[in-house]
Design an enzyme around this catalytic site. Structure first.
Site, mmCIF file in Angstrom:
data_model
loop_
_atom_site.group_PDB
_atom_site.id
_atom_site.type_symbol
_atom_site.label_atom_id
_atom_site.label_comp_id
_atom_site.label_asym_id
_atom_site.label_seq_id
_atom_site.Cartn_x
_atom_site.Cartn_y
_atom_site.Cartn_z
ATOM 1 C CE1 TYR A 199 -3.637 2.566 0.477
ATOM 2 C CE2 TYR A 199 -2.406 3.319 2.393
ATOM 3 C CZ TYR A 199 -3.418 3.493 1.475
ATOM 4 O OH TYR A 199 -4.216 4.616 1.548
ATOM 5 C CE LYS A 203 -2.788 5.421 -2.517
ATOM 6 N NZ LYS A 203 -3.951 6.183 -3.061
#
Length: 321
Positions: A199, A203
């Site tokens: 993740y 990002k």
């Protein structure tokens, strides 16, 4: 740490619907606009008479969102659903063609949709780690295919340079947890069995893509933003986080003000193309130096990591343009 603390507990927003002029004739596209932050943003733009497209995989969910917005705002612009599956690269061009059949320009694209920490091993339709595919590769391809419509809007709005924008959704977790230079490129080819790390990589990738697009275009503003921690469906795969982080979670409407600012604030000029926006609508002035270095090409004294990530995304999506 003060800069991070102010993102956990931001000052009150100073840019809201009250600061936005009527948006008649403006065309907006929000991925993931049927719920959470995107839903609140869609409501604000509709209230200001914009032509708003809610892009997502479920027409039923989007149509219900549209009904809810129209019930809350009796007199607005227009709302429409656009079918879009960011985790299936082979379908995105068809979605863009449908959009092109309805509109000849696009004023602002909000790459708002995302997925956070699905089960380890989750992959896209093309077998790519799901967070990298949904949060980076899908939005990258979508943006590339929509560039002609964004450029058409910029050519039309010659009296308002900087008004045509692409807004990318990053996260505070990048500054808090990304490794030096933001991304270890080998982890993109062989994702670690760590859903949180994947993740973070996605990002960071969003921020890098924003920076690179700003570097490569003159007529379109590209902005990355941390919308702020909000209680939304983003936590559907990590329900415990919603409870443990409850004191740090805010309402989606506050985070939507960050996205509204990134898309419409006149603070963001051509000279500030590539800036980073933090809650609830402020341009960051204190960013990790190694991340800034990563976003500079080698010829400008940086490491060129963002450029390398852009080229990685280009290669992964090459067959779907």
């Amino acid at each position: 740490m003060g800069a991070q603390w102010s993102q956990f507990f931001p000052p009150k927003p100073t840019f809201t619907e009250a600061n936005v002029a009527p948006q008649d004739g403006k065309v907006f596209l929000i991925t993931g606009g049927a719920s959470g932050i995107g839903f609140e943003l869609a409501k604000m733009l509709y209230q200001k008479k914009g032509r708003v497209y809610i892009a997502g995989r479920s027409e039923e969910t989007a149509q219900q969102a549209i009904k809810n917005i129209q019930a809350a705002v009796p007199e607005g612009g227009s709302l429409a659903f656009l079918h879009l599956e960011l985790d299936d690269l082979s379908s995105i061009k068809a979605s863009v063609e449908v959009f092109k059949g309805k509109e000849s320009k696009l004023d602002i694209l909000w790459n708002n949709a995302g997925v956070s920490q699905p089960p380890v091993g989750s992959v896209s339709k093309q077998g790519i780690e799901l967070q990298l595919a949904t949060n980076c590769l899908g939005p990258f391809l979508l943006t590339q295919l929509l560039l002609p419509l964004l450029e058409a809007a910029a050519a039309e709005d010659t009296n308002a340079p900087g008004s045509v924008r692409v807004v990318w959704t990053s996260s505070q977790i990048v500054e808090l947890s990304a490794p030096p230079q933001g991304i270890i490129m080998d982890e993109l080819h062989q994702p670690p069995k760590d859903k949180a790390r994947n993740y973070i990589n996605s990002k960071t990738g969003n921020w890098f893509l924003s920076s690179e697009l700003a570097r490569r275009t003159e007529s379109i503003i590209s902005v990355a933003q941390n919308p702020g921690a909000a209680s939304t469906n983003l936590f559907r795969h990590t329900p415990l986080v919603r409870y443990l982080a409850w004191p740090l979670l805010h309402t989606p409407v506050l985070a939507a003000y960050t996205e509204l600012y990134a898309g419409l604030s006149e603070d963001i000029t051509v000279e500030k193309n590539g800036c980073y926006v933090i809650p609830w609508g402020r341009i960051a002035t204190n960013v990790r130096k190694d991340l800034l270095d990563a976003m500079k090409p080698e010829e400008e004294g940086g490491s060129g990591r963002a450029k390398e990530f852009w080229e990685f995304c280009m290669e992964k999506t090459r067959d779907y343009h």
